[in-house]
Scaffold this motif. Structure first.
Motif, PDB file in Angstrom:
ATOM      1  N   THR A 150      44.660  15.331  30.076  1.00 38.43           N
ATOM      2  CA  THR A 150      43.339  15.950  29.993  1.00 38.43           C
ATOM      3  C   THR A 150      43.260  17.197  30.869  1.00 38.43           C
ATOM      4  O   THR A 150      42.729  18.243  30.450  1.00 38.43           O
ATOM      5  CB  THR A 150      42.256  14.939  30.418  1.00 38.43           C
ATOM      6  N   LEU A 151      43.787  17.114  32.091  1.00 35.47           N
ATOM      7  CA  LEU A 151      43.772  18.274  32.985  1.00 35.47           C
ATOM      8  C   LEU A 151      44.553  19.436  32.383  1.00 35.47           C
ATOM      9  O   LEU A 151      44.153  20.603  32.509  1.00 35.47           O
ATOM     10  CB  LEU A 151      44.368  17.896  34.342  1.00 35.47           C
ATOM     11  N   ALA A 152      45.660  19.123  31.720  1.00 38.64           N
ATOM     12  CA  ALA A 152      46.459  20.187  31.103  1.00 38.64           C
ATOM     13  C   ALA A 152      45.670  20.912  30.027  1.00 38.64           C
ATOM     14  O   ALA A 152      45.713  22.151  29.934  1.00 38.64           O
ATOM     15  CB  ALA A 152      47.738  19.600  30.520  1.00 38.64           C
ATOM     16  N   LEU A 153      44.944  20.161  29.214  1.00 39.44           N
ATOM     17  CA  LEU A 153      44.158  20.785  28.145  1.00 39.44           C
ATOM     18  C   LEU A 153      42.995  21.590  28.708  1.00 39.44           C
ATOM     19  O   LEU A 153      42.702  22.691  28.241  1.00 39.44           O
ATOM     20  CB  LEU A 153      43.649  19.708  27.185  1.00 39.44           C
ATOM     21  N   GLU A 154      42.326  21.058  29.710  1.00 45.65           N
ATOM     22  CA  GLU A 154      41.188  21.771  30.288  1.00 45.65           C
ATOM     23  C   GLU A 154      41.617  22.954  31.157  1.00 45.65           C
ATOM     24  O   GLU A 154      40.884  23.932  31.274  1.00 45.65           O
ATOM     25  CB  GLU A 154      40.338  20.809  31.119  1.00 45.65           C
ATOM     26  N   GLY A 155      42.810  22.850  31.756  1.00 45.11           N
ATOM     27  CA  GLY A 155      43.230  23.883  32.703  1.00 45.11           C
ATOM     28  C   GLY A 155      44.031  25.011  32.111  1.00 45.11           C
ATOM     29  O   GLY A 155      44.269  26.027  32.786  1.00 45.11           O
TER      30      GLY A 155
END
Length: 242
Positions: A150-155
């Motif tokens: 999730t962090l990868a997609l948001e970041g």
């Protein structure tokens, strides 16, 4: 000079990672329950919101920036589900899953401002497979892999990458502390636990050294690790090849 925050930095993988990043030219805030780590040592209880927020603020106050987070702090408890203490479940999940979430949340503006922020979780091969008697640890590690995705997609748009380093058994106090409990559960000696339980899933029958994990973390934190995001980086001596 780039700045990093490393949790669980008083011993084991965390200390090795902090020392390696310092050697590579990073300012490092080493966070643990006691202020006993390389670089700038900082004591915090990472099972609390205040502890995580304070660690992020301390890093930014000390260095004026924050480019890398290595969420490594961890504990273990070995017991069957029917006997698993509920307070230990709460503590393990709060430290292994909620703490990385809070660190990412509080550090997000600084990681975005870096332009190449890196969020690295030491997640264990137990983010991908399970073992008996480790319900809380396995559940939290599986959850943290979802968090990383999730962090990868948001970041991505802000240049923030997120990865989960997934080693097999590493020569650390956390692994050594399991031997007596595992011996009792399996009815064998501690030496037999190491050979027949701990190392059994490894195709290569040895423990991984903390410095090996630290080198992987340093690679992911550096320029050559920029293409890795949203993925487990598995270093398990063949465990998941089975």
């Amino acid at each position: 000079m780039p700045a990093a925050l490393v949790t669980g930095a008083a011993s084991g993988i965390g200390r090795a990672a902090a020392e390696r990043l310092i050697a590579d030219g990073y300012d490092v805030l080493s966070v643990d329950l006691r202020d006993d780590g390389p670089g700038v040592a900082y004591a915090a209880d990472l099972t609390t919101r205040e502890g995580n927020a304070g660690a992020v603020s301390a890093a930014i106050d000390a260095f004026g920036r924050l480019d890398v987070i290595v969420a490594n702090a961890g504990i273990q408890h070995v017991a069957p589900v029917a006997e698993f203490p509920e307070d230990r479940w709460d503590m393990i999940v709060s430290l292994l899953l909620t703490s990385p979430f809070l660190l990412a949340k509080y550090a997000w503006p600084a990681l975005a401002a870096s332009g190449s922020g890196r969020f690295i979780v030491v997640a264990s091969v137990h983010a991908q497979v399970a073992s008996p008697y480790k319900a809380a640890y396995v559940s939290a590690k599986h959850g943290v892999l979802g968090l990383v995705k999730t962090l990868a997609l948001e970041g991505g748009e802000a240049g923030i990458t997120a990865t989960a380093v997934c080693p097999g058994y590493v020569r650390t106090p956390l692994v050594e502390a399991q031997l007596p409990d595992q011996a009792r559960r399996h009815g064998i000696s501690e030496d037999e636990v190491l050979e027949n339980v701990i190392l059994a899933p490894h195709a290569v029958k040895r423990l991984i050294e903390p410095d090996e994990v630290a080198a992987t973390i340093a690679f992911l934190a550096g320029p050559n690790g920029a293409a890795f995001t949203g993925v487990p980086v598995t270093m398990d001596l063949g465990w998941t090849a089975r």
